[in-house]
Scaffold this motif. Structure first.
Motif, short mmCIF file in Angstrom:
data_model
loop_
_atom_site.label_atom_id
_atom_site.label_comp_id
_atom_site.label_asym_id
_atom_site.label_seq_id
_atom_site.Cartn_x
_atom_site.Cartn_y
_atom_site.Cartn_z
N ILE A 107 -22.77 77.35 82.10
CA ILE A 107 -22.08 78.22 82.96
C ILE A 107 -22.84 79.03 84.22
CG2 ILE A 107 -21.06 80.77 83.07
CD1 ILE A 107 -19.77 80.12 80.21
N TRP A 111 -21.95 77.91 88.01
CA TRP A 111 -21.95 79.22 88.95
C TRP A 111 -22.96 79.30 90.03
CZ3 TRP A 111 -17.36 81.32 89.12
CH2 TRP A 111 -17.22 82.69 89.84
N VAL A 127 -11.48 80.99 86.62
CA VAL A 127 -12.00 80.47 85.43
C VAL A 127 -10.78 80.37 84.47
CG1 VAL A 127 -14.23 80.22 86.06
CG2 VAL A 127 -13.34 81.82 84.26
N TRP A 140 -18.70 84.15 80.75
CA TRP A 140 -18.37 84.23 82.14
C TRP A 140 -18.49 85.59 82.83
CZ3 TRP A 140 -18.33 80.37 85.34
CH2 TRP A 140 -17.90 79.03 84.73
N ILE A 151 -10.15 85.58 84.51
CA ILE A 151 -10.60 84.69 83.17
C ILE A 151 -9.12 84.42 82.47
CG2 ILE A 151 -11.99 84.00 81.30
CD1 ILE A 151 -13.87 86.01 82.32
N SER A 173 -13.69 74.75 79.65
CA SER A 173 -13.53 75.78 80.49
C SER A 173 -13.61 75.36 81.87
CB SER A 173 -14.98 76.68 80.33
OG SER A 173 -14.54 78.14 81.17
N GLU A 174 -12.53 75.52 82.70
CA GLU A 174 -12.15 74.98 83.96
C GLU A 174 -12.52 75.90 85.09
OE1 GLU A 174 -8.53 72.02 82.84
OE2 GLU A 174 -8.25 74.03 83.01
N ILE A 175 -12.86 75.36 86.05
CA ILE A 175 -13.13 76.31 87.49
C ILE A 175 -12.14 76.19 88.52
CG2 ILE A 175 -14.79 77.17 89.02
CD1 ILE A 175 -17.12 76.45 87.17
N GLU A 200 -8.20 72.91 90.35
CA GLU A 200 -9.33 72.63 89.52
C GLU A 200 -10.36 71.82 90.10
OE1 GLU A 200 -10.69 70.03 85.59
OE2 GLU A 200 -8.46 70.42 85.94
N ASN A 203 -14.67 71.03 85.48
CA ASN A 203 -14.36 71.12 84.02
C ASN A 203 -15.59 71.08 83.28
OD1 ASN A 203 -12.90 71.29 81.70
ND2 ASN A 203 -12.33 69.08 81.64
#
Length: 884
Positions: A107, A111, A127, A140, A151, A173-175, A200, A203
């Protein structure tokens, strides 16, 4: 930092500085997963590392992986060009931890790259986490400072990843990036999540569990990280555009498509230009890896991609091949990152040009027939499957092209009817085969072909690969498995093993898998499937197993050299002997080659030397051996030579070698599906070792190459040196010395023969026990004599001598050789041939000696027999015949 190239480089540099091994992209044709048609995600090359099968010298890695999604369950082909983010080819940026760091570091790294390195505004990022992953939810907030309201918890469908029904798995966990309120769509998890506003971009897979067959999960001893971010998507974000096709890379390709088709980037046809731009990348990278358009497997997917792009070129008005003109633009944009494009530029362009030329002929004919068949169909109607199949089977118009051509008119195609027509054709073929007199056991291969589908051959590019066991056959029956010690046939979905064809023998080698090992004894082909004759040496071989396939490299290398040498010899024979030379059969094995061809007389030593010189001159050129896929008629028109006994489909592989002379493609150009050397120099040496006749008007030449030719040359040199030593001469004097000895031997043999004849006819010890010198039988003088130690060829001279001495007589002489066999010669003087025939008499004598037949003239005849002990009986039999 805005270009695609800069973004790719920045990503890899960022993770490289964070201790990750920068790993080059793996091939699009996966070598470690036989279930995949193409590499479709960044983690595919690391699959065996995650499962523990493979160990690497690093525990964290990063890559920009080439991916294709245009076949199987990951198939975006039909959406490409109509959406902002679908592609057949894309690059997946990823960072990976193999039991090293886990969620918190993953993470933090993600980030930090997005917000610090690339400067994306935090308030436009949100996310998602798996609904039960409280740990990720907390991290996160703690590590990235993402507010809880940004989130989103989602279920397993979108946020839990697994490698299969069993094996490693874990939450995701997707951004997401927010493209702003001007774009329609809602955040992930909302009713409007399918819109384009929230996209997205990354991932993160937290691989922390082992999924078991009973549905339970246990924690992995070394949790790992697998991430994936589409380069095209993040490029759109960083370049401030919403549509992937507006990034710099695609702008250049779309402009090139417009130029090639003579249109404007702002004119109608934007979808078609997008399709061409996207599909060009897939075409080029697949061709660069050796995938060529064909009617099955990966080649068929490539063909679908190519022909879809080519049809869109015609929608833009193209009436001739144009897409190949775009290849230089692609190489300029992506060649620095992927040098295989630079190396293969000419081949890529030519392959596209040839395929587009063939396609335009098919398209024009097919569209006209399709228009006639659908003239009365309106929007919402369905074209019957039988007609669609006729277009495919009779006119070569693929189903997907029929579907694509009717899509804009709102007309569907009866897929079930198409499949039924295909099945009916296969059933008819099976019935025809059963009635053709073929062995009944061969019928099993129809069922095998239905069960396994056609085998994809990987052996042009590799000798090691993975394959999935599909069907096993033993004693003409499909079986579930083969156990240790058993032999049978194995069919795989793909294979590097060459199946015997075109004179080239089948490959051998080894197959291994988890708890199983087998020898490959031979490889053959039956109705599109490759049958590997195997002997299981360990464990149990069953369908569904993933297997490592290894061709015997040394054996294949020798076969390749011999096969390529066959082509060079063919052309050299034609140049020396004439254009009438045509192949009538061949054998290409690892230890030798033979080549049968049309020619009416023996080849002289001088001609053989000339043939060798010409062929070896091309070997020494060390020029590249090139392969092209062409239409069969087009190939023949180009001057490519077809081989005797081969059946060709609509398309053929054309193999060219040597510097072009009369043919622009090469010095030797032939239709051939076999395996060949990379360069002519790999043949090493061609040495002709035999020439003979095999049938009326057909000669055979045999030859060795490489090490076998070298060894034979060394052996001949050694024999020559030994002969020179025995003759007490230099090697250059050996022939002259042997010729002199032969002449001396002939003189001695003539002298010995004369002495024996004189001794035999003069009586004495050597003639003891023979018949009287002369007697009268029924009014005719008869000379009958048995002689020892004379060869049959010497008897005629004795008979002639006795005839002269007698003036008028029938002379019969039987010679008994040292090995106990006998020859008989009979002469009749001219005044007696009206009463007695030497031919008839010699047959009587031969019968007494245990022989039969005999031939000659009425005045002189000769025969033989195995029973020399009955020589006196033969004389007596002839005497009785004269007595009447």
């Amino acid at each position: 930092m805005t270009s695609v190239s800069e973004i790719r480089s920045s990503f890899l540099s960022y993770f490289g500085q964070a201790g990750h091994e920068v790993v080059p992209s793996s091939p699009l044709v996966p070598r470690n997963d036989p279930t995949l048609m193409f590499t479709n995600a960044g983690m595919v090359p690391f699959k065996n590392v995650f499962t523990g099968i493979e160990k690497r010298p690093y525990s964290r890695a990063t890559s920009s992986q080439k991916c294709v999604r245009a076949g199987g369950k990951h198939n975006d082909l039909d959406n490409v060009g109509f959406t902002a983010r679908h592609h057949t080819f894309f690059e997946m940026l990823g960072n990976f931890s193999f039991g090293d760091y886990f969620k918190e570091d993953a993470i933090a790294l993600a980030w930090g790259l997005l917000t610090k390195e690339w400067g994306l505004p935090k308030d436009r990022l949100m996310v998602t986490v798996y609904e039960d992953d409280d740990e990720a939810h907390a991290l996160w907030q703690k590590v990235a400072g993402v507010p809880a309201d940004r989130i989103v918890r989602l279920g397993a469908k979108s946020n839990f990843w697994s490698m299969g029904d069993t094996g490693p798995c874990g939450p995701c966990s997707e951004i997401f990036f927010d493209h702003g309120p001007d774009v329609a769509g809602g955040p992930p998890g909302s009713p409007d999540e399918d819109g384009d506003r929230f996209i997205e971009i990354w991932n993160l897979v937290f691989m922390q569990f082992e999924q078991h067959a009973d549905g339970t999960r246990t924690g992995l001893p070394r949790p790992s990280i697998d991430t994936g971010m589409g380069l095209e998507r993040i490029a759109a974000v960083l370049q401030g555009v919403h549509d992937n096709y507006d990034i710099d890379l695609f702008k250049a390709l779309i402009a090139s498509a417009a130029q090639a088709t003579g249109t404007s980037v702002v004119a109608e046809g934007g979808t078609s230009r997008r399709v061409i731009a996207d599909h060009l990348r897939s075409m080029a990278f697949l061709i660069a890896e050796g995938v060529l358009p064909s009617n099955e497997g990966r080649g068929y997917v490539l063909r679908r991609i190519m022909r879809r792009a080519m049809r869109h070129a015609t929608l833009l008005g193209a009436e001739e091949p144009v897409i190949h003109r775009m290849v230089p633009t692609l190489v300029r944009e992506m060649g620095q990152a992927y040098p295989e494009l630079v190396r293969g530029e000419a081949m890529i362009a030519e392959t596209i040009r040839l395929e587009e030329g063939r396609f335009l002929k098919t398209l024009g004919r097919g569209l006209q027939i399709l228009a006639d068949e659908t003239r009365d169909l309106g929007q919402g109607a369905t074209l019957d499957g039988a007609t669609a199949f006729k277009l495919y089977d009779t006119y070569g118009f693929p189903l997907d092209l029929t579907q694509d051509a009717l899509r804009n008119r709102g007309i569907g195609v009866d897929q079930a009817g198409f499949d039924a027509a295909m099945a009916q054709q296969k059933a008819e073929a099976r019935r025809n085969w059963a009635g053709s007199g073929e062995a009944a056991t061969d019928l099993v291969w129809f069922s095998v072909a239905d069960l396994a589908g056609p085998t994809e051959f990987l052996g042009y590019e590799t000798e090691d690969a993975e394959g999935e066991a599909k069907v096993l056959v033993r004693d003409g029956q499909v079986v579930e498995a083969l156990n240790a010690g058993e032999e049978g046939f194995l069919v795989l979905n793909q294979t590097p093993f060459y199946a015997e064809s075109g004179g080239q023998v089948g490959d051998t080698g080894a197959i291994v898998g988890e708890g199983v090992a087998a020898e490959v004894l031979d490889t053959s082909k039956h109705h599109g499937v490759f049958a590997h004759k195997v002997r299981v040496t360990e464990g149990r071989l069953a369908s569904g197993q993933a297997l490592q396939l290894r061709v015997d490299h040394a054996r294949r290398a020798a076969i390749r050299a011999n096969h390529s040498a066959t082509h060079l010899l063919h052309e050299a024979l034609r140049q020396v002997l004439g254009d009438h030379v045509a192949q009538k059969g061949s054998l290409v094995s690892p230890d030798r080659l033979r080549f049968d061809f049309v020619h009416t007389k023996a080849i002289t030593p001088e001609e053989i030397a000339q043939i060798e010189d010409i062929a070896n001159a091309v070997v020494l050129e060390n020029s590249a051996v090139e392969t092209r896929l062409m239409g069969v008629e087009e190939a023949k028109e180009s001057g490519a030579r077809a081989l005797f006994g081969e059946k060709y489909g609509d398309e053929v592989r054309v193999v060219s070698m040597g510097t072009p002379t009369g043919n622009a493609l090469g010095w030797s150009v032939e239709l051939c599906g076999g395996t060949h050397v990379r360069r002519t120099g790999d043949i090493g040496l061609i040495s002709v070792v035999g020439e003979s006749g095999v049938a009326a008007g057909v000669r055979r030449i045999e030859a060795l190459t490489a090490d076998a030719a070298r060894r034979r040359g060394n052996e001949n040199t050694s024999v020559l040196a030994q002969a020179a030593g025995l003759l007490r001469a230099s090697p250059s004097e050996v022939l002259e010395r042997i010729s002199g000895l032969q002449e001396q031997l002939k003189k001695a043999e003539r002298a010995l023969s004369d002495a024996r004849q004189k001794l035999a006819m003069g009586g004495g010890g050597e003639a003891a026990g023979t018949a009287a010198a002369s007697e009268t039988v029924n009014g005719v003088a008869f000379v009958g004599r048995v002689v020892e130690g004379l060869q049959p060829k010497d008897l005629r001279g004795l008979v002639d001598q006795a005839k002269k001495q007698s003036g008028s007589a029938v002379v019969a002489i039987v010679g008994v050789t040292e090995d106990g066999k006998a020859g008989i010669a009979i002469g009749v003087t001219d005044d007696l041939v009206a009463r007695h025939s030497a031919v008839e008499l010699v047959r009587i004598g031969a019968a007494a000696l245990g022989g039969q037949g005999g031939g000659g003239r009425p005045d002189m005849a000769q025969a033989g027999g195995p029973e020399g002990a009955k020589a006196a009986d033969a004389i007596a039999a002839i005497r009785s015949a004269l007595a009447g």
